[in-house]
Design a protein around this motif. Structure first.
Motif, mmCIF file in Angstrom:
data_model
loop_
_atom_site.group_PDB
_atom_site.id
_atom_site.type_symbol
_atom_site.label_atom_id
_atom_site.label_comp_id
_atom_site.label_asym_id
_atom_site.label_seq_id
_atom_site.Cartn_x
_atom_site.Cartn_y
_atom_site.Cartn_z
ATOM 1 N N ALA A 1 0.834 -1.211 0.000
ATOM 2 C CA ALA A 1 0.000 0.000 0.000
ATOM 3 C C ALA A 1 0.862 1.252 0.000
ATOM 4 O O ALA A 1 0.570 2.234 -0.718
ATOM 5 C CB ALA A 1 -0.918 -0.014 1.221
ATOM 6 N N THR A 2 1.918 1.227 0.812
ATOM 7 C CA THR A 2 2.809 2.413 0.855
ATOM 8 C C THR A 2 3.445 2.651 -0.500
ATOM 9 O O THR A 2 3.524 3.792 -0.995
ATOM 10 C CB THR A 2 3.897 2.214 1.916
ATOM 11 O OG1 THR A 2 3.272 2.010 3.187
ATOM 12 C CG2 THR A 2 4.819 3.419 1.970
ATOM 13 N N ASN A 3 3.900 1.567 -1.128
ATOM 14 C CA ASN A 3 4.533 1.692 -2.438
ATOM 15 C C ASN A 3 3.535 2.209 -3.479
ATOM 16 O O ASN A 3 3.869 3.040 -4.350
ATOM 17 C CB ASN A 3 5.102 0.335 -2.858
ATOM 18 C CG ASN A 3 5.956 0.454 -4.111
ATOM 19 O OD1 ASN A 3 6.846 1.296 -4.179
ATOM 20 N ND2 ASN A 3 5.697 -0.390 -5.095
ATOM 21 N N ARG A 4 2.295 1.760 -3.427
ATOM 22 C CA ARG A 4 1.270 2.191 -4.377
ATOM 23 C C ARG A 4 0.972 3.686 -4.202
ATOM 24 O O ARG A 4 0.813 4.426 -5.186
ATOM 25 C CB ARG A 4 -0.002 1.364 -4.166
ATOM 26 C CG ARG A 4 -1.091 1.676 -5.206
ATOM 27 C CD ARG A 4 -2.249 0.698 -5.109
ATOM 28 N NE ARG A 4 -2.893 0.717 -3.812
ATOM 29 C CZ ARG A 4 -2.758 -0.222 -2.882
ATOM 30 N NH1 ARG A 4 -2.001 -1.292 -3.098
ATOM 31 N NH2 ARG A 4 -3.395 -0.132 -1.715
ATOM 32 N N ILE A 5 0.912 4.122 -2.940
ATOM 33 C CA ILE A 5 0.643 5.550 -2.685
ATOM 34 C C ILE A 5 1.798 6.409 -3.182
ATOM 35 O O ILE A 5 1.596 7.472 -3.792
ATOM 36 C CB ILE A 5 0.392 5.766 -1.179
ATOM 37 C CG1 ILE A 5 -0.940 5.103 -0.778
ATOM 38 C CG2 ILE A 5 0.379 7.255 -0.840
ATOM 39 C CD1 ILE A 5 -1.204 5.121 0.712
ATOM 40 N N MET A 6 3.033 5.959 -2.961
ATOM 41 C CA MET A 6 4.197 6.737 -3.408
ATOM 42 C C MET A 6 4.225 6.840 -4.926
ATOM 43 O O MET A 6 4.573 7.895 -5.494
ATOM 44 C CB MET A 6 5.473 6.087 -2.895
ATOM 45 C CG MET A 6 5.605 6.105 -1.370
ATOM 46 S SD MET A 6 5.636 7.782 -0.690
ATOM 47 C CE MET A 6 7.187 8.345 -1.356
ATOM 48 N N GLN A 7 3.837 5.737 -5.592
ATOM 49 C CA GLN A 7 3.802 5.770 -7.051
ATOM 50 C C GLN A 7 2.744 6.760 -7.551
ATOM 51 O O GLN A 7 2.962 7.480 -8.538
ATOM 52 C CB GLN A 7 3.527 4.377 -7.601
ATOM 53 C CG GLN A 7 4.702 3.412 -7.468
ATOM 54 C CD GLN A 7 4.377 2.030 -8.008
ATOM 55 O OE1 GLN A 7 3.225 1.760 -8.390
ATOM 56 N NE2 GLN A 7 5.377 1.150 -8.031
ATOM 57 N N GLN A 8 1.599 6.776 -6.865
ATOM 58 C CA GLN A 8 0.558 7.719 -7.263
ATOM 59 C C GLN A 8 1.012 9.166 -7.046
ATOM 60 O O GLN A 8 0.745 10.048 -7.880
ATOM 61 C CB GLN A 8 -0.725 7.450 -6.478
ATOM 62 C CG GLN A 8 -1.391 6.137 -6.850
ATOM 63 C CD GLN A 8 -2.696 5.920 -6.098
ATOM 64 O OE1 GLN A 8 -3.329 6.879 -5.649
ATOM 65 N NE2 GLN A 8 -3.106 4.669 -5.959
#
Length: 609
Positions: A104-111
């Protein structure tokens, strides 16, 4: 005589006509420009205000779009269900396995990183109340928790729902951007639970120079600034003005929501102020520009119109002057011809012809000059015939006393028994009389003149006791030069009577031809008693000052061959050769006298051997 027809007179007339024409054209043109300027002044002001308002709308759209992009980032994060679910789960400290948290953290950073590439570069900071932070930049560059220490951060607690808090220009916190942009602008929102409790904050930051660059690129020379609701400058192309009060804040109507322009007085100059309100906060875009700069484009149209009129004026003036020159050129020509005639040039003609008065005047003027020339030629011919007759009369007036003396000498010789001398004397007298009386030529060769002179000297030597020696130093080429008759005999006679006083002596005849053979120097020199300086000067003055008519009358009253005299020789030579002939004298007491004549050699004045 021709003063009224002089070239300067017509130039003066043409100058006056030109001046009058210039005034007739210039005065209406100036009046037209003044009236045009007065009538268009109000239209110029309206057009300047309209141009400034249109430019402000363009800037307003660009700045609104830029700031709206920042607001859209906060909206995206606030309404993104996936992000908000993860943020709420993290704040409530619900158990999340490591893999799910990492994913989830990685997905948010990508967004967040993907949002960075949309529009202008912005720094996105998400701060949760549990101390967790999410950013689209490296936290090693800047710790987002430092936002909690900013003076404006406490105002976020007062926000409701989807309200946003706009932070004006504050010192840049991101170290890599401080050099290019000392100030930054931010917008912040709160993240709330269903119970309206705040669990996080979203802060979007953009560098102030992103806005000031718009001002430089779209304002067309106007000084545009972003001003907050308190009248303080948020963004400006001049960094030293940021966070300072706007100079004309008290003179503007901030209640009007539409872009407007107004003209105010700022001391000695007028200022054109334009404002436009942003759509999502109480910030305004304002532009201040000197009125003269605002109307420069419109003034350029006026100047082009003025330039066109000025060019038209000069074109019509040039056309007018050309026509006037065409009309007055014949008069100027007549004036120049009159001036030339006044200087003595009777060969000049105007050549002005035409059916108008000027053409007839030119034709009559040329006819008058032809008549004057013919009359002068007729008078010259009459004078020439008169001089020729007078010369013939002088040549015929052989001194009777001289003839009587010669005949008496012959008689005495014959009475004494008759010898060869008497025969020689009679022969010389016969030749002399034959050459002086029987010939009608005005000019003879120098050889013939010297032959005549030889017989004359022989006769003089026979009639006086002491013999005079005649020495000739004449070049062969000089013998064939034609000269007037009786130019040497009067000079030699003068030397015999006055220089040698009828005593023994030497008379030398000498010629010198110049290298160009255009002049011949012919001199008569005796070794007699010479002349005093005073007498020599009197002779020179008499030859240079005495008029020819008076001199001829005077000489005709003198009887005898010697009456022809030195003055007569000089006058005859001047009549024939003009100023090209010269006669000089040199003498000293006891050293004799020398007379030198410089005679021009004219075309056809030399016989061929």
């Amino acid at each position: 005589m021709y003063r009224w027809l002089s070239a300067s007179y017509f130039r003066t007339v043409r100058a006056k006509l030109s001046a009058a024409s210039i005034v007739c054209i210039l005065v209406p043109a100036v009046l037209t420009m003044l009236i045009y300027n007065s009538l268009t002044q109000e239209a110029v002001e309206e057009q300047a205000s309209a141009n400034a308002t249109d430019a402000m709308k363009l800037v307003n759209g660009s700045v609104n779009s830029l700031l709206q992009g920042m607001l859209n980032l906060t909206n995206y994060i606030q309404v993104n269900s996936d992000m908000n679910a993860f943020f709420k789960q993290s704040v409530r400290e619900q158990p999340i396995d490591f893999y799910s948290r990492f994913t989830a953290t990685n997905r948010i950073m990508q967004q967040l990183e993907s949002l960075t590439y949309i529009g202008e570069k912005s720094y996105i900071s998400i701060i949760l109340t549990n101390g967790t932070t999410f950013t689209n930049y490296s936290k090693d560059e800047f710790d987002p928790m430092l936002f909690l220490k900013e003076p404006w951060f406490k105002h976020l607690q007062e926000l409701d729902g989807l309200q946003s808090y706009w932070v004006g220009s504050t010192p840049t916190l991101f170290p890599y951007d401080k050099h290019d942009s000392p100030y930054q602008i931010s917008v912040a929102r709160t993240l709330r639970l269903d119970s309206s409790k705040i669990y996080g904050y979203v802060i979007v930051t953009m560098m102030e120079n992103k806005i000031s660059r718009i001002f430089d690129g779209l304002t067309g020379g106007r000084e545009v600034m972003l001003v907050d609701g308190s009248g303080n400058i948020i963004s400006s192309p001049h960094r030293d003005q940021i966070n300072k009060p706007f100079l004309y804040s008290g003179q503007m109507d901030w209640n009007n929501q539409k872009p407007t322009s107004e003209i105010i007085n700022d001391g000695d100059q007028k200022m054109l102020l334009t404002k436009a309100k942003l759509s999502f906060n109480d910030w305004h875009l304002v532009a201040a520009q000197p009125y003269q700069d605002a109307i420069v484009n419109i003034s350029s149209i006026f100047k082009r119109v003025f330039l066109f009129q000025l060019i038209s004026f000069f074109v019509f003036l040039l056309l007018l002057l050309t026509l006037m020159r065409t009309f007055t050129r014949p008069l100027i020509r007549l004036g120049k011809v009159a001036a030339g005639v006044q200087r003595g040039n009777l060969e000049i003609r105007s050549g002005v012809r035409g059916q108008d008065e000027i053409g007839r005047l030119g034709f009559l003027f040329d006819q008058m000059l032809d008549r004057i020339k013919d009359m002068i030629a007729e008078v010259s011919q009459t004078q020439a015939r008169k001089r020729k007759a007078e010369l013939a009369m002088l040549q015929a007036q052989i001194n009777p006393h001289f003839l009587f003396n010669v005949l008496n000498s012959i008689r005495m010789k014959v009475m004494r028994g008759g010898d060869q001398d008497s025969a020689k004397m009679i022969a010389s007298l016969s030749k002399l009389l034959r050459m002086t009386i029987s010939r009608d030529d005005d000019v003879i060769t120098l050889h013939e003149e010297i032959e005549l002179l030889t017989h004359y000297v022989e006769l003089m030597n026979l009639r006086q006791k002491n013999e005079v020696k005649l020495v000739l130093d004449v070049s062969v080429s000089a013998f064939h030069v034609k000269v007037p008759r009786f130019i040497l005999q009067p000079l030699v006679e003068n030397a015999l009577i006055h220089g040698l006083s009828q005593s023994a002596g030497t008379i030398q005849i000498e010629t010198v031809m110049e290298e160009t053979e255009r002049f011949m120097e012919l001199s008569v020199e005796d070794d007699g008693k010479g002349m005093e300086e005073e007498a020599l000067n009197r002779l020179r003055e008499r030859l240079s000052a005495e008029s020819s008519e008076a001199k001829q009358v005077k000489e005709r009253t003198v009887s005898g061959l010697s009456g022809i005299g030195v003055e007569n020789v000089a006058e005859r030579m001047r009549i024939l050769f003009g100023d090209a002939f010269s006669m000089t004298f040199s003498s000293q007491p006891g050293s004799g006298t020398r007379i030198m004549m410089r005679i021009p050699i004219q075309e056809g004045s030399r016989t061929h051997v």
